[in-house]
Scaffold this motif. Structure first.
Motif, short mmCIF file in Angstrom:
data_model
loop_
_atom_site.label_atom_id
_atom_site.label_comp_id
_atom_site.label_asym_id
_atom_site.label_seq_id
_atom_site.Cartn_x
_atom_site.Cartn_y
_atom_site.Cartn_z
N ILE A 198 0.83 -1.20 0.00
CA ILE A 198 0.00 0.00 0.00
C ILE A 198 0.87 1.25 0.00
O ILE A 198 0.72 2.13 -0.85
N ALA A 199 1.77 1.35 0.97
CA ALA A 199 2.62 2.54 1.09
C ALA A 199 3.91 2.15 1.79
O ALA A 199 3.98 1.14 2.49
N TRP A 200 4.94 2.98 1.60
CA TRP A 200 6.24 2.78 2.26
C TRP A 200 6.89 4.13 2.48
O TRP A 200 6.57 5.13 1.80
N ALA A 201 7.81 4.17 3.42
CA ALA A 201 8.47 5.43 3.77
C ALA A 201 9.88 5.14 4.24
O ALA A 201 10.16 4.10 4.82
N ILE A 202 10.78 6.11 3.99
CA ILE A 202 12.16 6.07 4.47
C ILE A 202 12.29 7.09 5.60
O ILE A 202 11.98 8.28 5.41
N VAL A 203 12.72 6.65 6.78
CA VAL A 203 12.90 7.54 7.93
C VAL A 203 14.30 7.33 8.49
O VAL A 203 14.95 6.31 8.23
N ASP A 204 14.74 8.32 9.26
CA ASP A 204 16.09 8.24 9.83
C ASP A 204 16.14 7.31 11.04
O ASP A 204 17.13 6.63 11.27
N VAL A 205 15.05 7.27 11.83
CA VAL A 205 15.02 6.44 13.04
C VAL A 205 13.58 6.05 13.31
O VAL A 205 12.63 6.75 12.92
N GLU A 206 13.40 4.90 13.96
CA GLU A 206 12.05 4.45 14.31
C GLU A 206 11.69 4.98 15.69
O GLU A 206 12.31 4.63 16.70
N ASN A 207 10.67 5.81 15.75
CA ASN A 207 10.18 6.33 17.01
C ASN A 207 8.70 6.68 16.87
O ASN A 207 8.10 6.51 15.80
N LYS A 208 8.12 7.14 17.92
CA LYS A 208 6.69 7.45 17.93
C LYS A 208 6.36 8.58 16.96
O LYS A 208 5.32 8.54 16.27
N GLU A 209 7.22 9.57 16.86
CA GLU A 209 6.96 10.72 15.98
C GLU A 209 6.91 10.29 14.52
O GLU A 209 6.01 10.71 13.76
N ASN A 210 7.87 9.47 14.10
CA ASN A 210 7.89 9.03 12.70
C ASN A 210 6.72 8.08 12.38
O ASN A 210 6.15 8.13 11.28
N TRP A 211 6.36 7.20 13.32
CA TRP A 211 5.21 6.33 13.10
C TRP A 211 3.93 7.16 13.01
O TRP A 211 3.04 6.86 12.20
N ARG A 212 3.81 8.15 13.84
CA ARG A 212 2.62 9.01 13.79
C ARG A 212 2.55 9.76 12.47
O ARG A 212 1.47 9.91 11.88
N TRP A 213 3.69 10.26 11.99
CA TRP A 213 3.73 10.94 10.69
C TRP A 213 3.33 9.99 9.55
O TRP A 213 2.56 10.36 8.66
N PHE A 214 3.83 8.76 9.60
CA PHE A 214 3.52 7.77 8.56
C PHE A 214 2.03 7.39 8.59
O PHE A 214 1.36 7.33 7.54
N LEU A 215 1.49 7.14 9.77
CA LEU A 215 0.08 6.74 9.88
C LEU A 215 -0.86 7.88 9.53
O LEU A 215 -1.94 7.65 8.96
N ASP A 216 -0.49 9.10 9.83
CA ASP A 216 -1.32 10.25 9.50
C ASP A 216 -1.46 10.40 7.99
O ASP A 216 -2.57 10.63 7.46
N LEU A 217 -0.36 10.25 7.26
CA LEU A 217 -0.42 10.32 5.80
C LEU A 217 -1.16 9.12 5.22
O LEU A 217 -1.89 9.24 4.23
N LEU A 218 -1.00 7.95 5.84
CA LEU A 218 -1.69 6.75 5.35
C LEU A 218 -3.20 6.89 5.49
O LEU A 218 -3.96 6.51 4.57
N LEU A 219 -3.67 7.43 6.60
CA LEU A 219 -5.11 7.62 6.79
C LEU A 219 -5.66 8.68 5.85
O LEU A 219 -6.83 8.59 5.42
N ASP A 220 -4.87 9.69 5.52
CA ASP A 220 -5.32 10.69 4.54
C ASP A 220 -5.54 10.05 3.17
O ASP A 220 -6.44 10.46 2.42
N ASP A 221 -4.73 9.05 2.83
CA ASP A 221 -4.87 8.39 1.53
C ASP A 221 -6.01 7.36 1.52
O ASP A 221 -6.72 7.23 0.52
N LEU A 222 -6.18 6.63 2.61
CA LEU A 222 -7.16 5.54 2.62
C LEU A 222 -8.54 5.95 3.10
O LEU A 222 -9.52 5.28 2.79
#
Length: 563
Positions: A198-222
């Motif tokens: 469905i979607a993929w993203a490149i981030v510098d580190v795995e943390n709550k902020e990056n997961w929240r950013w990824f899920l926010d964009l995913l929900l906007d699309d779906l």
């Protein structure tokens, strides 16, 4: 020759030297297609010779036109070429390892590709209108530094909404470059249980902020997760559970049992504990789950305490919600995706993103071709599961409960029994409610299909006996037929999309035919051959055979008496 070799390796084409002499060299492309008279060659050619003073080489013919595809492997990159590239590195580091040399070649253009990220994003948006590509940066002085990038192609999100299960798997994987980073992914499964990116993203580190950013964009699309009834599954990554809870408070969030099992093994190495975990996970009734979890508590209270701290609706089928209609307990789609892109994760960022996009396009196209010639209402995987359940239903005996709609049955089998309601699509084993009534169902429901047919036939026979045979076909009873997708109760037809919707029959069924005993099979006729085995034998052979076949009775032998 070295210049031509370097040029062809850079362009990704294989060449061969047709004429290689001390004063002239001709190189052509090796690519051909067809045979004999229909053979077509690539027109690329390069011809060089020494000048009149024999001080240098002069390129006299150069046709730089290729009709062949780019090759990923090139034999021109031999040991001599490789040694020439590493000679300075080896002189400086004599103990250079093979893995370090491999990483040296891969990182040659890794830094330069970060400057082309915006161009790559514009190219994606131009070639895939409607897609979503987001780039995050931060300032270091006056220069923007790459931080993260999100990609969701328009075809992927449309395909997921139309033909995939409503369960989205979330996972991450490490990048193997000197700049580090991780790739976040959202995967689904199509109707035939194939992985669907469905979607993929490149981030510098795995943390709550990056997961929240990824899920926010995913929900906007779906779209809205509550309206579409999306569910999520993850491996309990760092910061992901809290990000999901903040963005989607009431969403059904499952944990991958495989990762739960790995952490569970630290509580005890006994095989009995591990088997009990999988029994608790696969149990569909809450009463059966309570019995198994209490048994685990008696054996190892520490293992029970570890499982009890996680919400039960996240890891056991006994507490799964009914509206999702999918019983997955492992995040296999993301695991398959991470293993397929394992080689690509060691490449520079633009090459990585392009390889992931190519894998996504290739996998969807391959699955489309695989199912293009399939005949049937159900995909092959779901059809095979349905056939397996139908075989299991032979062990159960259905009994009608006496309701007027012929939809409530009690299914018996040793050592237990189940209650099934065909109208409400309910079975006390809860497997039907978890998996849905359109593609999969429990074995008890399949036994009900045969029971409804028997009841309908019995009612049809009684109606035929009490009415005129000419008008028997116009009664309001109808013999139900077995359907792979949904049961047909007497006097009604059930649609495949909604098992509770009643459709009146269009044509009355023919009266039941009398079943007669089939004729006996004809016995096989014995064929005898009137052939003398001693037809061409000599007289001596015939005499010896006759003497050999003479019956010599044993002393005390009494022949049987004939009545």
């Amino acid at each position: 020759m070295d210049a031509v070799r370097e040029f062809t390796i850079l362009k990704g084409r294989e060449i061969k030297f047709k004429r290689n002499e001390s004063y002239r060299v001709r190189a052509i492309c090796k690519w051909t297609i067809g045979e004999d008279e229909d053979m077509v060659r690539c027109p690329w050619v390069a011809y060089a010779s020494r000048d009149s003073e024999e001080t240098c080489w002069q390129l006299k013919i150069f046709k730089n036109e290729h009709i062949c595809p780019r090759m990923s492997k090139n034999r021109a990159a031999n040991r001599r070429w490789l040694a020439g590239k590493l000679v300075k590195k080896l002189r400086r580091y004599p103990s250079l390892k093979h893995s370090e040399a491999k990483a040296y070649f891969r990182r040659s253009d890794a830094a330069a590709q970060y400057g082309l990220v915006r161009d790559y994003a514009e190219t994606l948006l131009k070639s895939n209108p409607g897609s979503t590509v987001k780039i995050g940066t931060y300032l270091q002085g006056d220069d923007p530094i790459f931080e993260k990038m999100y990609v969701c192609l328009d075809g992927c999100k449309k395909g997921f909404k139309v033909g995939c299960h409503p369960l989205i798997g979330l996972d991450r994987a490490f990048l193997k470059t000197r700049f580090g980073g991780q790739i976040l992914s959202a995967m689904a499964q199509d109707a035939n249980n194939h992985i669907y990116p469905i979607a993929w993203a490149i981030v510098d580190v795995e943390n709550k902020e990056n997961w929240r950013w990824f899920l926010d964009l995913l929900l906007d699309d779906l779209g809205d997760y509550m309206a579409n009834k999306w569910a999520f599954m993850s491996d309990m990554q760092k910061g992901l559970a809290s990000a999901v809870k903040e963005l989607m408070p009431n969403v059904h969030h499952r944990f991958c049992v495989w990762h739960l099992w790995k952490n569970f093994n630290k509580q005890g190495k006994e095989q009995e504990y591990r088997g009990l975990l999988w029994e608790c996970v696969r149990e569909t009734t809450r009463h059966g789950f309570d019995q198994k979890i209490d048994r685990l508590k008696r054996l190892n209270e520490g293992a029970w305490a570890y499982l009890d701290k996680w919400p039960r609706e996240a890891w056991t089928r006994a507490y799964f919600r009914y509206d999702k209609k999918i019983d997955n307990i492992c995040n296999n789609a993301c695991e398959v995706f991470n293993s397929r892109i394992k080689e690509y994760r060691a490449k520079p960022i633009i090459t990585l993103l392009e390889e992931v996009r190519m894998f996504e396009m290739w996998s969807i196209a391959k699955n489309k071709v695989k199912l293009s010639h399939h005949v049937g209402k159900l995909p092959p995987i779901q059809h095979s599961r349905l056939q397996k359940i139908r075989k299991e239903s032979q062990k159960w005996t259905p009994n009608w409960s006496g309701d007027e709609e012929y939809q409530r049955f009690e299914i018996h089998s040793w050592p237990t029994n189940m209650a099934v309601d065909l109208g409400k699509c309910i079975c006390t084993c809860r497997f039907w409610q978890i998996t849905g009534n359109t593609k999969r169902s429990c074995a008890h429901r399949k036994a009900d299909d045969f029971a409804s047919v028997l009841v309908a036939k019995e009612k049809g026979y009684k109606a035929g006996e009490s009415t005129d045979p000419a008008n028997a076909a116009t009664t309001n009873t109808q013999v139900a037929e077995i359907n792979e997708n949904a049961p047909l109760a007497p006097g009604q037809a059930v649609d495949d999309a909604n098992a509770s919707e009643i459709v009146p029959p269009s044509d009355p069924p023919p009266p039941p035919q009398q079943v007669t005993r089939p004729d006996k099979l004809q016995s096989k006729r014995k064929i005898t051959f009137n052939v003398n085995p001693m037809q061409r034998a000599s007289s001596g052979t015939t005499a010896r055979l006759a003497e050999f076949m003479t019956f010599v009775p044993t002393p005390g032998f009494k022949p049987p008496t004939t009545k």
